[in-house]
Design an enzyme around this catalytic site. Structure first.
Site, short mmCIF file in Angstrom:
data_model
loop_
_atom_site.label_atom_id
_atom_site.label_comp_id
_atom_site.label_asym_id
_atom_site.label_seq_id
_atom_site.Cartn_x
_atom_site.Cartn_y
_atom_site.Cartn_z
N HIS A 11 8.16 85.64 30.85
CA HIS A 11 8.53 86.86 30.09
C HIS A 11 7.43 87.24 29.10
O HIS A 11 6.80 88.25 29.27
CB HIS A 11 9.88 86.75 29.37
CG HIS A 11 11.03 86.45 30.28
ND1 HIS A 11 11.33 87.25 31.36
CD2 HIS A 11 11.92 85.42 30.29
CE1 HIS A 11 12.38 86.73 31.99
NE2 HIS A 11 12.76 85.62 31.37
N ASP A 57 13.76 86.13 38.87
CA ASP A 57 14.53 85.60 37.75
C ASP A 57 16.04 85.66 37.97
O ASP A 57 16.60 84.79 38.61
CB ASP A 57 14.11 86.35 36.47
CG ASP A 57 14.69 85.75 35.20
OD1 ASP A 57 15.38 84.72 35.28
OD2 ASP A 57 14.46 86.31 34.11
ZN LIG Z 1 14.68 82.70 33.44
#
Ligand SMILES: [Zn+2]
Length: 450
Positions: A273, A324
């Site tokens: 991220h 994800d």
């Molecule tokens: Zn994750």
């Protein structure tokens, strides 16, 4: 050694000294070791005995960040409003319904969906270690081994990133839902994780869930475990500003600085991220050659914000991509999102080339998962590749020489026609040969959790 199988692709995206380019009539021979023995562009018509692949061959896509069980949340989390934190409450309820058998069924179907989307390797960021009340299973790695078996059944490679997850926040005990994630301390995590075994299709890596979930004084234990094995080490980083605020309050530094000070960053580390960074954070990540894994379809789904992917790449961080939470599983959508998010932010076009974005999803993604010998169509590399149809309603009409641009900016998972892993033809003409009724398998595995 004679090739075991020879493929012939109408077009292929191949490495070239002047940068990757699309070549026509490419013969790809695979040796008995599952590696590419020969790549011959402009080889003429498909030879007798070769497997003809219509469309554009690309190296297999690496899905560098996955939580397989999040696939069970699809659509059900799209009702109502909230934040990352309210979404997480729903996610914990699904997690509570999983045991090793149910997770094997679900992950097999999810990894088969990935294969159908062009993905040949997955990085599974795995923290559902124990029974829901925190008691270890008779085999303490039953859940992780179920994931490794699931990848085998789906015909793809896996790096099991066994995740250390010890606390609910800085100094906070795990909540009721988090008990099954925790081994108690990092030493106990290290001992359990050390019992995991790789296989031809599987490698073992480590993960720090986040600076929220591993106390600072135990970060070094996980980093050393990975370092001593030269294994990949992944960590969720600054997805939410609340994590940054809590870290500053607890330690007086950003999460990136905390990781750097405890030896977590480095060339085998991936920060996942990296949405909310300071200028110093960017420098720390780049100076340590840390890979940054962007998960743009999840980051937009969870209203995280837009991470500074272009800035990080320009500073020197390799970039990888992950689906994800599996709001969608489409590596081409992840790749184009990096460019399109940047266009929205800057109101200008052309921050990334299609070649750069394909590299993130292939060579750099594989390297981040500890498979540096995959992600390229060249002699000696693992024979892992996918083939995109160039005659679908989304891709037809684009010039074949712009195959990279077509793949990134027009194509999607539904355009993947073939998948080859280690020379084995796993997806043929859009059908998964090992899990032929993939939709039915997904419906059954998700339905079993309700
Ligand atoms: Zn994750």
């Amino acid at each position: 050694m004679p090739p075991v199988v020879t493929y012939w692709a109408e077009h292929a995206w191949l490495p070239h000294p002047n940068g990757p380019a699309v070549q026509p009539e490419v013969r790809i021979a695979v040796g008995p070791d599952g590696r590419i023995a020969e790549v011959v562009p402009r080889s003429g018509p498909c030879p007798a005995g070769a497997v003809r692949l219509a469309g554009l061959a690309l190296p297999g896509q690496a899905n560098a960040h996955s939580h397989a069980f999040h696939r069970a949340l699809r659509a059900t989390v799209q009702v109502g409003s909230g934040t990352f934190w309210t979404w997480r409450d729903t996610m914990y309820k699904v997690a509570a319904a999983l045991d090793p058998d149910r997770y094997l069924a679900l992950a097999t179907a999810v990894y088969a969906e990935m294969a159908l989307a062009g993905i040949t390797a997955v990085g599974e960021f795995h923290y559902l270690h124990h029974a829901p009340d925190g008691t270890p299973y008779a085999n303490p790695n039953a859940m992780g081994e179920a994931l490794i078996e699931a990848a085998a059944r789906a015909g793809i490679r896996i790096t099991l990133l066994d995740t250390c997850y010890l606390s609910a926040g800085f100094g906070a005990e795990p909540t009721r839902h988090q008990r099954r994630f925790s081994d108690g301390d990092a030493d106990a995590w290290a001992e359990r994780a050390a019992a995991l075994k790789g296989a031809d299709h599987a490698r073992i890596g480590a993960a720090v869930h986040s600076v929220r979930a591993v106390p600072a004084e135990q970060l070094g234990t996980v980093a050393q475990w990975a370092d001593s094995r030269r294994a990949p080490l992944h960590v969720h980083l600054s997805e939410q500003t609340a994590e940054n605020d809590a870290c500053l309050a607890a330690h007086g530094v950003t999460p990136t600085r905390l990781l750097a000070d405890h030896g977590v960053l480095g060339p085998r580390t991936s920060a996942v991220h990296a949405t909310h960074l300071t200028e110093e954070d960017v420098r720390l990540l780049a100076d340590s050659s840390t890979t940054v894994c962007m998960c743009p379809t999840t980051e937009r789904d969870l209203a995280d914000g837009i991470g500074p992917a272009r800035q990080l790449a320009s500073a020197g961080c390799p970039i990888s991509l992950g689906s994800d939470s599996h709001a969608v599983i489409d590596p081409f959508e992840e790749a184009r999102a990096l460019e399109l998010d940047e266009r929205l932010r800057t109101r200008t076009r052309g921050h990334w080339t299609a070649n750069e974005l394909l590299r993130a999803g292939t060579a750099d993604g594989h390297a981040s998962l500890g498979w540096p010998e995959a992600g390229r169509l060249e002699v000696g590399a693992l024979a892992d590749f996918c083939v995109l149809a160039l005659d679908t309603v989304r891709t037809a009409g684009a010039p074949p020489r712009l195959g990279a641009e077509t793949a990134v900016f027009a194509a999607g998972a539904a355009d993947v026609r073939h998948l080859v892993v280690g020379g084995r033809h796993v997806v043929a003409d859009g059908v998964h040969r090992l899990v032929p009724e993939t939709g039915r398998a997904l419906a059954a595995a998700v339905g079993a959790l309700r």
